[in-house]
Design a protein around this motif. Structure first.
Motif, short mmCIF file in Angstrom:
data_model
loop_
_atom_site.label_atom_id
_atom_site.label_comp_id
_atom_site.label_asym_id
_atom_site.label_seq_id
_atom_site.Cartn_x
_atom_site.Cartn_y
_atom_site.Cartn_z
N UNK A 16 39.59 46.36 102.41
CA UNK A 16 38.92 47.36 103.25
C UNK A 16 39.42 47.28 104.68
N UNK A 17 39.57 46.05 105.17
CA UNK A 17 40.04 45.89 106.55
C UNK A 17 41.47 46.41 106.70
N UNK A 18 42.28 46.16 105.66
CA UNK A 18 43.67 46.62 105.72
C UNK A 18 43.73 48.15 105.71
N UNK A 19 42.85 48.77 104.95
CA UNK A 19 42.82 50.22 104.89
C UNK A 19 42.48 50.79 106.26
N UNK A 69 48.85 49.78 103.09
CA UNK A 69 47.77 48.81 102.95
C UNK A 69 48.34 47.40 102.89
N UNK A 70 49.37 47.24 102.08
CA UNK A 70 49.95 45.91 101.92
C UNK A 70 50.50 45.40 103.27
N UNK A 71 51.06 46.31 104.04
CA UNK A 71 51.59 45.94 105.34
C UNK A 71 50.53 45.42 106.30
N UNK A 72 49.31 45.86 106.11
CA UNK A 72 48.23 45.44 107.01
C UNK A 72 47.34 44.37 106.40
N UNK A 73 47.69 43.88 105.22
CA UNK A 73 46.81 42.93 104.55
C UNK A 73 47.00 41.51 105.07
N UNK A 74 45.87 40.85 105.31
CA UNK A 74 45.88 39.45 105.72
C UNK A 74 45.85 38.58 104.46
N UNK A 75 47.04 38.19 104.01
CA UNK A 75 47.12 37.50 102.72
C UNK A 75 46.45 36.13 102.74
N UNK A 76 46.63 35.41 103.83
CA UNK A 76 46.05 34.06 103.91
C UNK A 76 44.53 34.12 103.77
N UNK A 80 45.68 35.01 98.88
CA UNK A 80 46.63 35.68 98.01
C UNK A 80 48.02 35.13 98.31
N UNK A 81 48.77 34.78 97.29
CA UNK A 81 50.09 34.22 97.54
C UNK A 81 51.19 35.29 97.50
N UNK A 82 50.94 36.35 96.72
CA UNK A 82 51.97 37.37 96.60
C UNK A 82 51.31 38.72 96.28
N UNK A 83 51.87 39.78 96.81
CA UNK A 83 51.34 41.12 96.54
C UNK A 83 52.47 42.02 96.06
N UNK A 84 52.19 42.86 95.08
CA UNK A 84 53.20 43.79 94.59
C UNK A 84 52.59 45.17 94.42
N UNK A 91 48.03 48.05 93.38
CA UNK A 91 48.41 46.89 94.19
C UNK A 91 48.00 45.65 93.39
N UNK A 92 48.99 44.85 93.05
CA UNK A 92 48.73 43.66 92.25
C UNK A 92 48.71 42.41 93.13
N UNK A 93 47.70 41.59 92.94
CA UNK A 93 47.55 40.37 93.74
C UNK A 93 47.82 39.14 92.88
N UNK A 94 48.66 38.27 93.41
CA UNK A 94 48.89 37.00 92.74
C UNK A 94 48.20 35.93 93.57
N UNK A 95 47.34 35.16 92.94
CA UNK A 95 46.51 34.23 93.68
C UNK A 95 47.09 32.83 93.67
N UNK A 96 46.74 32.12 94.73
CA UNK A 96 46.94 30.69 94.71
C UNK A 96 45.74 30.16 93.92
N UNK A 97 45.98 29.74 92.68
CA UNK A 97 44.87 29.49 91.76
C UNK A 97 44.17 28.15 91.94
#
Length: 556
Positions: A16-19, A69-76, A80-84, A91-97
């Motif tokens: 939401x924040x990224x949007x 959205x991805x450009x504005x996303x705070x991954x840390x 989230x470790x990776x976004x595609x 938008x697919x999120x890969x997590x640090x599990x």
RNA sequence: GUCCCAGUAGCUCAGUUGGAUAGAGCAACGGCCUUCUAAGCCGUGUGUCGGGAGUUCGAAUCUCUCCUGGGACGCCA
């Protein structure tokens, strides 16, 4: 709140924040979107459709929106470790599990209460189910209602609703008169005298037994009574006898009620009369053709309904209105009735009656149990009420067992017809799904027995949990973490069969893990971590099975 | 005739409230036990999602219509 839920909420927040940061829309304009676990593993740990949902508002194509959205996303912040970006704009999120291992600690701590949430917010809900007339044995349909109703109550309870389970005893109408007459006939027959069964009598084998029992114990004592006296005796004795049997059957089926509500008590307290008067006061009652009618068409019913017949007695509907009014007067906010398919035409008039009394019809939910067809030897088993030739719930429990019966009845959505394959349910083989799940539980128990024999003391050490990183372990952790939300969803959708699916999936993951990895190894730290995982799976399996009323055996 | 439920793989059924290549069990075939229970695991394939039209970036899912099966349409309970 579970760790999984916290993490998910955090991602949603960051999206939401990224949007908003991308400047496309204000935060109030963000449309509904989902963050779900994709079916396909190659689509990441989570995926969202927000870019597609924004197309209309942002007037751009979804892939462009996703890029932004991805450009504005705070991954840390979202761990989230990776976004595609994939497909039409997912938008697919890969997590640090590593956060996932936290669920083990939560489960070990919660134990039997793992899965509990406050999703229901303590809402007072009453579920009325089974409610079979005390005139004969519980049959297949009742068994389905009992299994479904009990599982639903368990799920609601676990999801934080304040649940009350109730059985309505129809002990005041014509059917109880027919019961008395039927017992009377069977009694005289047992004495060797001729007496025909009443036209609308009950032809079950239980009634024949009752006749014999009375004849053997008391001889012709009742034959010598006056017919009136005899009738009263047979009526009360028969009702008590049938109820006792019903309670025993249900207890053996692991189904219990908070209240057994007698229809007769409504009359004794004058509540039936009172309800009619209330309806009259509100202007929904009129007289015609010597009967008293309810203007139920006012609220969508097909036709108006008779409340008091020409002969001055009530129809079935009238005490039932009083009964439902009484439920509301006890402070329930939501009423759930579970009825057989043959009663579904009755729903509109009951809802209309509630509206006539000033209630919101949505407070009454009627769930319909569709028909059950029994198959044996590949053929449909014929039922006949007339001859009393019907498979009873008791027969099922004895032939199939309580675990399998309950699992089979809860396995399917209750509003679909059910084909019950007795040969399958009774088979002690891998064809039988209930064993598959129970076996997973027993297997874990066996691992712990094995560990004990080898002198290993189970001492979970959270510091070692980070070593659980194999594919199978991560699958298990994710699924374990989803349990509380799964229960909440099942409660919300009044769909306990979702728990069956959940527990089957969990069992499948356990078996898969079991074949891929060893729990007890030379590596002490890893052994402890895996034992802790096994304990968590075992606890969750047991909790899920408990919701379904199925046992979790230590050994098989 | 009106209303309700259903129609998805050979069979029995799911389908996370409109998402990516529609899934599971059983049945069929081929592998895996000197190591924590083989009631298990791994692999192989199967679909006009009852038919048709519509809604939209996108339909098994929502709307309309038709077909088929079951059930309900009592001053019975």
């Amino acid at each position: 709140m579970s760790i999984v839920e916290q993490t998910k909420n955090k991602i949603i927040e960051e999206i939401k924040q990224a949007v908003v940061a991308s400047g496309m829309v204000e935060s109030e304009q963000i449309p509904d979107f989902v963050l779900e676990i994709p079916k396909e593993k190659s689509h990441g740990d989570y995926a969202t459709n927000i870019a597609m949902q924004l197309t209309r508002i942002a007037r751009k194509n979804p892939r462009q929106i996703a890029e932004s959205i991805v450009g504005h996303l705070n991954k840390e912040a979202a761990s989230v470790s990776k976004v595609e970006i994939a497909g039409p704009g997912f938008i697919n999120f890969y997590m640090d599990n590593s956060y996932l291992t936290g669920v083990i600690g939560q489960i070990l701590e919660a134990g039997e209460t793992y899965g509990k949430t406050n999703a229901g917010g303590g809402k007072k809900v009453q579920v009325e189910f089974v409610s079979a007339n005390p005139t004969g044995d519980l049959h297949l349909g009742h068994a389905r209602g009992a299994a479904f109703g009990d599982a639903l109550c368990n799920v609601l309870d676990m999801a934080g609703y304040d649940v009350s389970r109730e059985y309505y005893i129809n002990d005041a109408g014509n059917q109880i008169v027919n019961l008395a007459r039927s017992i009377e006939a069977r009694y005289f027959q047992a004495l060797g005298r001729d007496m025909e069964m009443p036209e609308d009598g009950y032809f079950g084998k239980d009634i024949i037994e009752f006749g014999k029992e009375l004849a053997e114990r008391h001889g012709d004592k009742y034959a010598n009574m006056s017919p009136e006296e005899r009738f009263v005796f047979f009526r009360n004795w028969g009702r008590d006898k049938e109820l006792e049997k019903i309670k025993k059957d249900l207890a053996d089926f692991r189904v219990y009620f908070d209240d057994w509500f007698s229809e007769t008590s409504l009359y004794e307290q004058g509540l039936v009369e009172q309800s009619v008067e209330e309806l009259r006061k509100r202007g929904y009652v009129y007289e015609q053709d010597g009967a008293t009618w309810l203007r139920s068409t006012e609220f969508g019913d097909d036709k108006d309904r008779v409340l008091v017949k020409q002969d001055g007695t009530y129809t079935y509907l009238t005490p039932d209105i009083a009964y439902h009014e009484n439920k509301f007067s006890r402070g329930f906010e939501q009423l759930i009735n579970i009825w057989g398919a043959d009663h579904h035409g009755y729903i509109p008039r009951m809802k209309a009656a509630m509206q006539c009394l000033g209630h919101n019809p949505e407070q009454l939910v009627v769930l319909i149990n569709q028909m059950v067809s029994l198959y044996q030897g590949g053929e449909k088993v014929k039922m006949s009420k007339r001859t009393g030739k019907a498979v009873t719930m008791r027969d099922l429990m004895e032939e199939v067992g309580t675990d399998a019966t309950r699992y089979f009845f809860t396995m399917r959505s209750q509003d679909a017809h059910l084909d019950f394959d007795m040969d399958l349910a009774v088979s002690k083989s891998n064809e039988n799904p209930v064993f598959y799940v129970q076996y997973a539980h027993a297997r874990i128990c066996s691992i712990f027995r094995q560990a004990e024999e080898q002198g290993i003391t189970f001492q979970p050490d959270k510091g070692e949990f980070i070593r659980l990183t194999s594919e199978k372990e991560v699958d298990l952790l994710k699924h374990l973490g989803a349990f509380p939300q799964e229960i909440a969803a099942a409660a919300e959708m009044l769909a306990p069969h979702r728990i069956v699916r959940y527990v089957h999936e969990l069992a499948s993951m356990l078996h898969s893990f079991y074949n891929a990895e060893r729990v007890i190894t030379e590596d002490e730290g890893l052994t402890q971590a895996r034992l802790a995982l096994m304990k968590a799976v075992q606890t969750t399996l047991a909790n899920a099975l408990r919701l379904l009323g199925v046992s979790a055996p230590q050994k098989m």
